[in-house]
Design a protein around this motif. Structure first.
Motif, PDB file in Angstrom:
ATOM      1  N   GLU A  55     -72.109  -7.286  40.208  1.00 16.12           N
ATOM      2  CA  GLU A  55     -71.037  -6.409  40.655  1.00 16.12           C
ATOM      3  C   GLU A  55     -71.281  -5.953  42.087  1.00 16.12           C
ATOM      4  O   GLU A  55     -70.353  -5.858  42.881  1.00 16.12           O
ATOM      5  CB  GLU A  55     -70.914  -5.214  39.722  1.00 16.12           C
ATOM      6  N   GLU A  59     -71.697 -13.636  29.207  1.00 19.27           N
ATOM      7  CA  GLU A  59     -70.343 -13.091  29.219  1.00 19.27           C
ATOM      8  C   GLU A  59     -70.025 -12.328  30.504  1.00 19.27           C
ATOM      9  O   GLU A  59     -69.481 -11.228  30.485  1.00 19.27           O
ATOM     10  CB  GLU A  59     -70.109 -12.212  27.994  1.00 19.27           C
ATOM     11  N   ILE A  60     -70.370 -12.932  31.629  1.00 18.94           N
ATOM     12  CA  ILE A  60     -70.053 -12.368  32.939  1.00 18.94           C
ATOM     13  C   ILE A  60     -68.567 -12.610  33.213  1.00 18.94           C
ATOM     14  O   ILE A  60     -68.048 -13.671  32.891  1.00 18.94           O
ATOM     15  CB  ILE A  60     -70.922 -13.045  34.031  1.00 18.94           C
ATOM     16  N   PRO A  61     -67.853 -11.660  33.837  1.00 20.90           N
ATOM     17  CA  PRO A  61     -66.432 -11.864  34.142  1.00 20.90           C
ATOM     18  C   PRO A  61     -66.212 -13.089  35.051  1.00 20.90           C
ATOM     19  O   PRO A  61     -67.083 -13.429  35.852  1.00 20.90           O
ATOM     20  CB  PRO A  61     -66.036 -10.583  34.880  1.00 20.90           C
ATOM     21  N   PRO A  62     -65.064 -13.738  34.932  1.00 21.06           N
ATOM     22  CA  PRO A  62     -64.787 -14.952  35.714  1.00 21.06           C
ATOM     23  C   PRO A  62     -64.920 -14.782  37.222  1.00 21.06           C
ATOM     24  O   PRO A  62     -65.390 -15.686  37.912  1.00 21.06           O
ATOM     25  CB  PRO A  62     -63.352 -15.300  35.337  1.00 21.06           C
ATOM     26  N   LYS A  63     -64.516 -13.629  37.753  1.00 20.88           N
ATOM     27  CA  LYS A  63     -64.644 -13.403  39.204  1.00 20.88           C
ATOM     28  C   LYS A  63     -66.103 -13.444  39.631  1.00 20.88           C
ATOM     29  O   LYS A  63     -66.440 -13.993  40.669  1.00 20.88           O
ATOM     30  CB  LYS A  63     -64.029 -12.065  39.594  1.00 20.88           C
ATOM     31  N   LYS A 108     -75.973  -7.491  35.211  1.00 22.14           N
ATOM     32  CA  LYS A 108     -74.549  -7.422  35.460  1.00 22.14           C
ATOM     33  C   LYS A 108     -74.265  -6.543  36.679  1.00 22.14           C
ATOM     34  O   LYS A 108     -73.402  -6.863  37.482  1.00 22.14           O
ATOM     35  CB  LYS A 108     -73.859  -6.880  34.217  1.00 22.14           C
ATOM     36  N   ASN A 152     -72.769 -17.850  32.036  1.00 28.23           N
ATOM     37  CA  ASN A 152     -71.647 -17.964  31.122  1.00 28.23           C
ATOM     38  C   ASN A 152     -72.027 -17.441  29.734  1.00 28.23           C
ATOM     39  O   ASN A 152     -71.221 -16.814  29.055  1.00 28.23           O
ATOM     40  CB  ASN A 152     -71.165 -19.408  31.041  1.00 28.23           C
ATOM     41  N   TYR A 204     -70.374  -8.759  44.255  1.00 30.97           N
ATOM     42  CA  TYR A 204     -68.913  -8.848  44.303  1.00 30.97           C
ATOM     43  C   TYR A 204     -68.350  -7.847  45.304  1.00 30.97           C
ATOM     44  O   TYR A 204     -67.498  -8.193  46.121  1.00 30.97           O
ATOM     45  CB  TYR A 204     -68.332  -8.612  42.911  1.00 30.97           C
TER      46      TYR A 204
END
Length: 98
Positions: free
Chosen positions: A5, A69-73, A1, A66, A8
């Motif tokens: 990030e 449970e990775i955030p949508p962004k 995760k 998916n 991102y």
């Protein structure tokens, strides 16, 4: 995760460039960039390139992320990266005549 990030955060710094690419929905990359995306060298054999492609595809595939449970962004960023990986693989295949 944490890796997603970091990706991102990197993408937010280049938001204008990415926004233009997302509008076009088409990436233009060079052969050298294709090798860099697939984390391989120009002189690597095709089997090594294929292994790297499959490893990256498995890592960035929407279904596997998916379920984590990775955030949508971050899922959108992973989908963008998956498009780049697929395009890089196709460019290398075309360049090698495969």
């Amino acid at each position: 995760k944490l890796r997603y990030e970091q990706i991102y955060d990197f993408n937010q710094k280049n938001k204008q460039e990415n926004h233009q690419k997302q509008e076009n929905k088409e990436f233009k990359i060079t052969l050298e960039q294709a090798y860099e995306i697939l984390q391989c060298q120009i002189n690597d054999d095709f089997e090594t390139i294929k292994k790297n492609y499959r490893k990256l595809a498995k890592e960035y595939h929407y279904d596997s992320l998916n379920s984590k449970e990775i955030p949508p962004k971050l899922l959108k960023i992973a989908q963008e990266m998956m498009r780049k990986i697929n395009l890089a693989y196709e460019i290398i295949k075309q360049a090698r005549g495969i």
